[in-house]
Design a protein around this motif. Structure first.
Motif, PDB file in Angstrom:
ATOM      1  N   VAL A  29       0.846  -1.198   0.000  1.00  9.50           N
ATOM      2  CA  VAL A  29       0.000   0.000   0.000  1.00  9.50           C
ATOM      3  C   VAL A  29       0.880   1.245   0.000  1.00  9.50           C
ATOM      4  CG1 VAL A  29      -1.683   1.348   1.322  1.00  9.50           C
ATOM      5  CG2 VAL A  29      -1.908  -1.144   1.185  1.00  9.50           C
ATOM      6  N   GLU A  30       0.618   2.146  -0.936  1.00  7.90           N
ATOM      7  CA  GLU A  30       1.304   3.433  -1.015  1.00  7.90           C
ATOM      8  C   GLU A  30       0.378   4.558  -0.530  1.00  7.90           C
ATOM      9  OE1 GLU A  30       4.245   6.257  -1.781  1.00  7.90           O
ATOM     10  OE2 GLU A  30       4.446   4.085  -1.764  1.00  7.90           O
ATOM     11  N   HIS A  31      -0.868   4.542  -0.958  1.00 10.00           N
ATOM     12  CA  HIS A  31      -1.880   5.536  -0.571  1.00 10.00           C
ATOM     13  C   HIS A  31      -3.241   4.869  -0.516  1.00 10.00           C
ATOM     14  CE1 HIS A  31       0.792   8.898  -1.554  1.00 10.00           C
ATOM     15  NE2 HIS A  31       0.990   8.367  -2.749  1.00 10.00           N
ATOM     16  N   VAL A  46      -1.007   1.089  -5.115  1.00 13.20           N
ATOM     17  CA  VAL A  46      -0.106   0.027  -4.682  1.00 13.20           C
ATOM     18  C   VAL A  46       1.250   0.200  -5.351  1.00 13.20           C
ATOM     19  CG1 VAL A  46       0.225  -2.478  -4.584  1.00 13.20           C
ATOM     20  CG2 VAL A  46      -2.078  -1.529  -4.436  1.00 13.20           C
ATOM     21  N   LYS A  47       2.294   0.204  -4.546  1.00 12.12           N
ATOM     22  CA  LYS A  47       3.655   0.266  -5.077  1.00 12.12           C
ATOM     23  C   LYS A  47       4.048  -1.147  -5.508  1.00 12.12           C
ATOM     24  CE  LYS A  47       8.220   1.991  -3.964  1.00 12.12           C
ATOM     25  NZ  LYS A  47       9.034   2.633  -2.932  1.00 12.12           N
ATOM     26  N   THR A  48       4.288  -1.324  -6.814  1.00  9.51           N
ATOM     27  CA  THR A  48       4.645  -2.631  -7.361  1.00  9.51           C
ATOM     28  C   THR A  48       6.003  -2.540  -8.049  1.00  9.51           C
ATOM     29  OG1 THR A  48       3.754  -2.352  -9.596  1.00  9.51           O
ATOM     30  CG2 THR A  48       2.177  -3.000  -7.870  1.00  9.51           C
ATOM     31  N   ARG A  53       0.312   1.404  -9.028  1.00  4.63           N
ATOM     32  CA  ARG A  53      -0.876   0.866  -9.687  1.00  4.63           C
ATOM     33  C   ARG A  53      -2.099   1.113  -8.811  1.00  4.63           C
ATOM     34  NH1 ARG A  53       1.841   1.432 -13.381  1.00  4.63           N
ATOM     35  NH2 ARG A  53       2.800  -0.144 -14.684  1.00  4.63           N
ATOM     36  N   PHE A  54      -3.270   1.209  -9.459  1.00  6.82           N
ATOM     37  CA  PHE A  54      -4.518   1.469  -8.767  1.00  6.82           C
ATOM     38  C   PHE A  54      -5.338   0.188  -8.652  1.00  6.82           C
ATOM     39  CE2 PHE A  54      -9.106   2.526  -9.130  1.00  6.82           C
ATOM     40  CZ  PHE A  54      -9.265   3.152  -7.909  1.00  6.82           C
ATOM     41  N   LEU A  89      -5.334  10.602   0.784  1.00  3.70           N
ATOM     42  CA  LEU A  89      -4.778  10.253   2.092  1.00  3.70           C
ATOM     43  C   LEU A  89      -3.387   9.698   1.900  1.00  3.70           C
ATOM     44  CD1 LEU A  89      -5.426   9.965   5.133  1.00  3.70           C
ATOM     45  CD2 LEU A  89      -6.324   7.708   4.628  1.00  3.70           C
ATOM     46  N   HIS A  90      -2.401  10.295   2.536  1.00  8.46           N
ATOM     47  CA  HIS A  90      -1.022   9.863   2.355  1.00  8.46           C
ATOM     48  C   HIS A  90      -0.535   9.214   3.624  1.00  8.46           C
ATOM     49  CE1 HIS A  90       2.941   9.520   0.953  1.00  8.46           C
ATOM     50  NE2 HIS A  90       2.918  10.541   0.121  1.00  8.46           N
TER      51      HIS A  90
END
Length: 90
Positions: A29-31, A46-48, A53-54, A89-90
């Protein structure tokens, strides 16, 4: 892997592993994205290994203290789009 306890998207931590329907981790999870005026969960960025990616809320089946499980197959994960719009949201 520890399944954790169910939580709200609002408590989801950056760096939480994100899994496909087969149980394979494909990112972290990134955001968390939401629609603030409606107080609705919209999905997660999502950081892949292929970049950000969403994952749409309709593709998220479980959010727990230790993971996010998705209804996506491993093949669908490979074609996820990049997120669009402002990251709320960060």
């Amino acid at each position: 892997m520890d399944e954790g306890r169910p939580i709200s998207y609002e408590a989801l931590a950056v760096g939480t592993p994100v899994l496909s329907s087969s149980g394979e981790e494909f990112g972290k999870v990134e955001h968390v994205l939401q629609i603030p005026e409606l107080d609705l969960f919209d999905g997660i960025a999502v950081k892949t290994k292929h970049g950000l990616r969403f994952v749409d809320r309709d593709q998220v089946t479980d959010i727990t203290t230790t993971l996010v499980r998705c209804a996506l197959t491993d093949e669908e994960v490979a074609s996820l789009p990049a997120p669009k719009g402002s990251l709320v949201l960060h």
